[in-house]
Write a protein that holds these residues in place. Sequence first.
Motif, PDB file in Angstrom:
ATOM      1  N   UNK A   5       1.445  -1.308  -0.313  1.00 13.88           N
ATOM      2  CA  UNK A   5       0.134   0.075  -0.345  1.00 13.88           C
ATOM      3  C   UNK A   5       0.324   1.075  -0.617  1.00 13.88           C
ATOM      4  N   UNK A   6      -0.260   2.190  -0.647  1.00 10.97           N
ATOM      5  CA  UNK A   6       0.960   3.846  -0.615  1.00 10.97           C
ATOM      6  C   UNK A   6       0.711   3.965   0.939  1.00 10.97           C
ATOM      7  N   UNK A   7       2.509   4.019   1.386  1.00 12.96           N
ATOM      8  CA  UNK A   7       2.043   4.944   2.987  1.00 12.96           C
ATOM      9  C   UNK A   7       1.954   3.491   3.782  1.00 12.96           C
ATOM     10  N   UNK A   8       1.669   2.649   3.669  1.00 17.21           N
ATOM     11  CA  UNK A   8       1.346   1.235   4.880  1.00 17.21           C
ATOM     12  C   UNK A   8       2.393   0.507   4.580  1.00 17.21           C
ATOM     13  N   UNK A   9       1.615  -1.022   5.443  1.00 22.17           N
ATOM     14  CA  UNK A   9       2.922  -2.057   5.748  1.00 22.17           C
ATOM     15  C   UNK A   9       2.969  -2.711   4.325  1.00 22.17           C
ATOM     16  N   UNK A  10       3.867  -3.822   4.285  1.00 22.82           N
ATOM     17  CA  UNK A  10       3.532  -4.388   3.337  1.00 22.82           C
ATOM     18  C   UNK A  10       3.182  -5.579   3.540  1.00 22.82           C
ATOM     19  N   UNK A  11       2.816  -6.326   2.811  1.00 28.07           N
ATOM     20  CA  UNK A  11       2.040  -7.537   3.267  1.00 28.07           C
ATOM     21  C   UNK A  11       2.579  -8.891   2.009  1.00 28.07           C
ATOM     22  N   UNK A  12       2.718  -9.803   3.124  1.00 28.53           N
ATOM     23  CA  UNK A  12       3.260 -11.013   1.928  1.00 28.53           C
ATOM     24  C   UNK A  12       2.690 -12.451   2.656  1.00 28.53           C
ATOM     25  N   UNK A  13       2.689 -13.021   1.414  1.00 27.02           N
ATOM     26  CA  UNK A  13       1.888 -14.638   1.904  1.00 27.02           C
ATOM     27  C   UNK A  13       2.849 -15.277   2.031  1.00 27.02           C
ATOM     28  N   UNK A  14       2.798 -16.762   3.488  1.00 28.54           N
ATOM     29  CA  UNK A  14       3.374 -16.857   4.334  1.00 28.54           C
ATOM     30  C   UNK A  14       4.487 -17.723   3.402  1.00 28.54           C
ATOM     31  N   UNK A  15       4.097 -17.969   2.063  1.00 33.04           N
ATOM     32  CA  UNK A  15       4.638 -19.361   2.090  1.00 33.04           C
ATOM     33  C   UNK A  15       5.907 -18.020   1.021  1.00 33.04           C
ATOM     34  N   UNK A  16       5.922 -17.363   0.901  1.00 34.13           N
ATOM     35  CA  UNK A  16       7.035 -16.824   0.106  1.00 34.13           C
ATOM     36  C   UNK A  16       7.628 -15.230   1.032  1.00 34.13           C
ATOM     37  N   UNK A  17       7.391 -15.173   2.180  1.00 36.87           N
ATOM     38  CA  UNK A  17       8.390 -14.907   3.446  1.00 36.87           C
ATOM     39  C   UNK A  17       9.546 -14.773   3.213  1.00 36.87           C
ATOM     40  N   UNK A  18      10.508 -13.855   2.955  1.00 36.87           N
ATOM     41  CA  UNK A  18      12.196 -14.293   3.335  1.00 36.87           C
ATOM     42  C   UNK A  18      12.750 -14.408   2.083  1.00 36.87           C
ATOM     43  N   UNK A  19      11.642 -14.433   1.050  1.00 40.96           N
ATOM     44  CA  UNK A  19      12.857 -15.137  -0.624  1.00 40.96           C
ATOM     45  C   UNK A  19      12.373 -13.935  -1.372  1.00 40.96           C
ATOM     46  N   UNK A  20      10.863 -13.585  -1.451  1.00 40.70           N
ATOM     47  CA  UNK A  20      10.264 -12.696  -2.180  1.00 40.70           C
ATOM     48  C   UNK A  20      10.310 -11.070  -1.619  1.00 40.70           C
ATOM     49  N   UNK A  21      10.628 -10.262  -2.052  1.00 42.80           N
ATOM     50  CA  UNK A  21      10.533  -8.869  -1.928  1.00 42.80           C
ATOM     51  C   UNK A  21       9.888  -7.932  -2.718  1.00 42.80           C
ATOM     52  N   UNK A  22       9.064  -7.342  -2.790  1.00 37.57           N
ATOM     53  CA  UNK A  22       7.522  -6.302  -3.265  1.00 37.57           C
ATOM     54  C   UNK A  22       8.387  -4.640  -3.152  1.00 37.57           C
ATOM     55  N   UNK A  23       9.020  -4.245  -4.424  1.00 36.29           N
ATOM     56  CA  UNK A  23       8.896  -2.914  -4.100  1.00 36.29           C
ATOM     57  C   UNK A  23       8.518  -2.184  -5.229  1.00 36.29           C
TER      58      UNK A  23
END
Length: 123
Positions: free
Chosen positions: A52-70
């Motif tokens: 979200x713009x100015x919010x908290x990034x959210x990841x699926x548990x299955x990709x946490x630590x491996x994928x990064x959104x920007x």
Amino acid sequence: QVQFVESGGGLVQPGGSLRLSCAASGSILSIYAMGWYRQAPGKQRELVATMPSGGITNYADSVKGRFTISRDNAKNTVYLQMNSVKPEDTAVYYCNADLRSYSGGSYNRRQYWGRGTQVTVSS
């Protein structure tokens, strides 16, 4: 009218890396969030990551630590850096945006989807 250009999909070996990108263009006034979803054969579409713009990034548990959104807000573009990929990451990846755009004489807020890009993880 809003258009999306997705790129970066393809074939990658297990343990490898891939970077997806999605650029939104058109009569865009504001973008509230951008993200990625995926759909594997025979399965429902699922969230991968949202930013979200100015919010908290959210990841699926299955990709946490491996994928990064920007995001690059100046270019209305969202990226997904995929590291240490696994065969179960194989899917069509869809760009998603929650935005307000000008259409039909007024500004309207709604969700938009890209056409999707195929990611295949296989040796």
